[in-house]
Design an enzyme around this catalytic site. Sequence first.
Site, short mmCIF file in Angstrom:
data_model
loop_
_atom_site.label_atom_id
_atom_site.label_comp_id
_atom_site.label_asym_id
_atom_site.label_seq_id
_atom_site.Cartn_x
_atom_site.Cartn_y
_atom_site.Cartn_z
N LYS A 188 91.65 35.51 8.09
CA LYS A 188 91.25 36.59 9.29
C LYS A 188 89.83 37.47 9.29
CE LYS A 188 91.79 40.85 10.39
NZ LYS A 188 90.49 41.12 10.92
N GLY A 196 89.81 44.77 0.08
CA GLY A 196 89.27 45.76 1.44
C GLY A 196 90.03 47.20 1.11
N THR A 238 91.78 50.96 -0.06
CA THR A 238 93.10 51.24 -0.95
C THR A 238 94.08 51.31 -0.04
OG1 THR A 238 91.87 51.25 -2.78
CG2 THR A 238 94.37 52.37 -2.31
N GLY A 289 95.50 48.06 2.29
CA GLY A 289 95.94 47.51 0.94
C GLY A 289 97.47 47.59 1.18
N GLU A 298 92.80 43.00 -3.78
CA GLU A 298 91.40 43.71 -4.04
C GLU A 298 91.34 45.29 -3.30
OE1 GLU A 298 88.33 44.10 -5.16
OE2 GLU A 298 87.66 42.93 -4.17
N CYS A 355 83.17 46.62 -3.98
CA CYS A 355 83.91 47.14 -4.06
C CYS A 355 83.80 47.52 -6.32
CB CYS A 355 85.33 46.26 -4.45
SG CYS A 355 84.79 44.65 -5.10
N GLU A 390 85.43 56.96 -3.22
CA GLU A 390 84.97 55.49 -2.87
C GLU A 390 84.08 55.32 -1.58
OE1 GLU A 390 86.27 51.15 -1.56
OE2 GLU A 390 85.35 50.63 -3.18
P1 NAP Z 1 90.15 47.10 5.99
O1 NAP Z 1 90.24 48.44 7.28
O2 NAP Z 1 90.64 47.63 4.65
O3 NAP Z 1 89.25 46.31 6.50
C1 NAP Z 1 89.56 44.88 5.78
C2 NAP Z 1 90.81 43.58 6.37
O4 NAP Z 1 91.91 44.42 6.85
C3 NAP Z 1 89.38 43.57 7.82
O5 NAP Z 1 89.81 41.95 8.33
C4 NAP Z 1 89.91 44.52 9.13
O6 NAP Z 1 90.25 44.42 10.12
C5 NAP Z 1 91.53 43.74 8.31
N1 NAP Z 1 92.72 44.65 8.52
C6 NAP Z 1 92.81 46.15 8.62
N2 NAP Z 1 93.70 47.40 9.30
C7 NAP Z 1 95.12 46.11 8.64
C8 NAP Z 1 96.25 45.96 9.12
N3 NAP Z 1 96.57 47.46 9.55
N4 NAP Z 1 96.84 44.50 9.02
C9 NAP Z 1 96.21 44.25 8.43
N5 NAP Z 1 95.02 43.66 9.03
C10 NAP Z 1 93.86 45.07 8.39
O7 NAP Z 1 88.86 48.31 5.91
P2 NAP Z 1 86.83 48.56 6.58
O8 NAP Z 1 88.19 49.40 7.69
O9 NAP Z 1 86.68 47.80 7.12
O10 NAP Z 1 86.56 49.41 5.71
C11 NAP Z 1 86.75 50.42 5.52
C12 NAP Z 1 86.46 51.66 4.27
O11 NAP Z 1 87.37 50.43 3.33
C13 NAP Z 1 85.16 51.17 4.02
O12 NAP Z 1 84.52 52.23 3.51
C14 NAP Z 1 84.96 51.00 2.68
O13 NAP Z 1 85.19 52.41 1.77
C15 NAP Z 1 86.15 50.42 2.24
N6 NAP Z 1 86.10 48.90 1.90
C16 NAP Z 1 86.34 48.92 0.10
C17 NAP Z 1 86.65 47.51 0.39
C18 NAP Z 1 86.63 46.51 -1.03
O14 NAP Z 1 86.33 45.44 -1.02
N7 NAP Z 1 86.87 47.96 -1.87
C19 NAP Z 1 86.06 46.27 1.06
C20 NAP Z 1 85.46 47.03 2.92
C21 NAP Z 1 85.81 47.92 2.59
P3 NAP Z 1 89.03 45.00 11.23
O15 NAP Z 1 88.05 44.70 10.69
O16 NAP Z 1 88.99 44.41 12.61
O17 NAP Z 1 89.38 46.19 10.87
#
Ligand code: NAP
Length: 483
Positions: free
Chosen positions: A177, A230, A232, A235, A252, A286, A386
């Site tokens: 996904k 994604g 924290t 996660g 991660e 990240c 972050e």
């Molecule tokens: P995120 O919510 O953690 O998204 C990562 C993945 O998880 C996406 O595929 C997302 O789908 C999915 N997801 C979201 N909620 C979920 C749930 N409840 N169950 C299963 N999967 C789920 O990250 P984001 O909202 O795109 O970004 C938010 C913040 O996270 C950023 O501003 C950044 O600070 C941080 N971030 C960190 C990393 C890293 O590698 N450390 C990467 C990305 C973001 P959708 O795309 O449909 O939401």
Amino acid sequence: MTELGRKQLLIGGEWRDAEGATTMPVVNPATEEVVAEVASASPGDVDAAVAAARAAMDGAWGQMSGRDRGRLLWKLGERMLERIDEISRLETLHNGKPIRESRHVEVPMAIECLQYFAGWADKLEGETIPVGARAHVYTRREPLGVVAAIVPWNFPLLLAMWKVAPALAAGNAVILKPASQTPLTALALGEAAIEVGFPPGTLNVVTGSGSTAGQAIVEHPGISKVAFTGDTSTGKGIMRTAAETLKQVTLELGGKSPNIVFADADLEAAVRGATVGIFYGKGEVCAAGSRLFVDRAVKDEFLDKLAARSKKMVAGDPMDPTTRLGAIASKSQLERVLDYVQVAKSQGATLLAGGERTDIGTGKGYFMQPTVFADVTPEMTIAREEIFGPVLATLEFGDVDDAIARANDSIYGLAAGIWTRDIAKAHYVASKLQAGTVWINTYNVYDVSVPFGGYKQSGFGREMGRLALDGYTQNKSVWVDLS
Ligand code: NAP
Ligand code: MG
């Protein structure tokens, strides 16, 4: 009609609409245009993907030898290589990253990842264990079954491959996904997998929202493991939900990685390293070196050079091969990063460079200036959270142990950098830093053979390298009575 039209789900080797033909738009962050409509999967679609993956495990894929799996993975890499220009363009189109990063760094690394793990597929051996004359005991390294990969938008293809390649090499079936914002290269990967002949259901690509498709994946009892990269907080939620079905998880997560410059460093190299550390990938990385600690003795000189170098970096059209700073991945991310800039100012940090939205002459796109703050103190928000954007917080330190203590003062522990000419100091500090990766006199370098992953709240489990295979296999001990 959009540039790329409408994209479907890949389930059981076939392309199909989501239930109810629900779709979601994909936006090019450099132009703000909708470039495609992709299917938005329902829990019912997730169910279908799990059934298809299970059927692959129980059928042709589950029977296949490691060598044949390895051949398919290698062929998939070759096919991606043939399509590398097109796939790199897609990566830039949906994420806004410079094409030089997609085409020359990240898509090549994703292909290397496939071919590295292709080589492991026929080398997952068990052991015999001598327990005495009355029994023969051997172990088997078996796949987990149906594995899901849930990935973010910052390195859409590469972070998918870090999971998909070892999972397939170990003989699992996969449900991928991608992030809602960046589904295009995951779909291209699915197409290529069909082209080279992976059995139906081996790799399913389920586009959709985290709250619906992602949540359904994490809840699904037919899935054995979720590999996630994604935020924290996301996660933590995944781990909580996965507990209901006792799924394995590898996480991660975020980072606030320290990059430490000692007075005896090659300061020119350290300035370059500091900017690569925070501005590569627009800082949406990240492992970004987002907390820069500079030895008090060289602070003023260092920050002058750093500010000058940062001001020279200008955002440009991501598709232009000379561009080094692309567009922030989305409007909401740009707003989030700009909010952090305001918070930093209000808490008394000094803006040395950037700090504002910018444009590339088109009046469109989510571009931002490379931003550097000085006089950041450890309790300030930009030293703790972050940001995930091109914003560097610079702090100072006194001696070696002070540097270590300040660097470790974070809930995160993904990566760290050290700049010094003193090798004893370099290795001493490397041993003391709480981080899964430590770079000495370099930053942001990776190789598919080197494990990567977090300490502390940056997560657990390791991707890449031999260690990654541990996350996609389980041990079976077989006892044979000889009496
Ligand atoms: P995120 O919510 O953690 O998204 C990562 C993945 O998880 C996406 O595929 C997302 O789908 C999915 N997801 C979201 N909620 C979920 C749930 N409840 N169950 C299963 N999967 C789920 O990250 P984001 O909202 O795109 O970004 C938010 C913040 O996270 C950023 O501003 C950044 O600070 C941080 N971030 C960190 C990393 C890293 O590698 N450390 C990467 C990305 C973001 P959708 O795309 O449909 O939401
Ligand atoms: Mg989210």
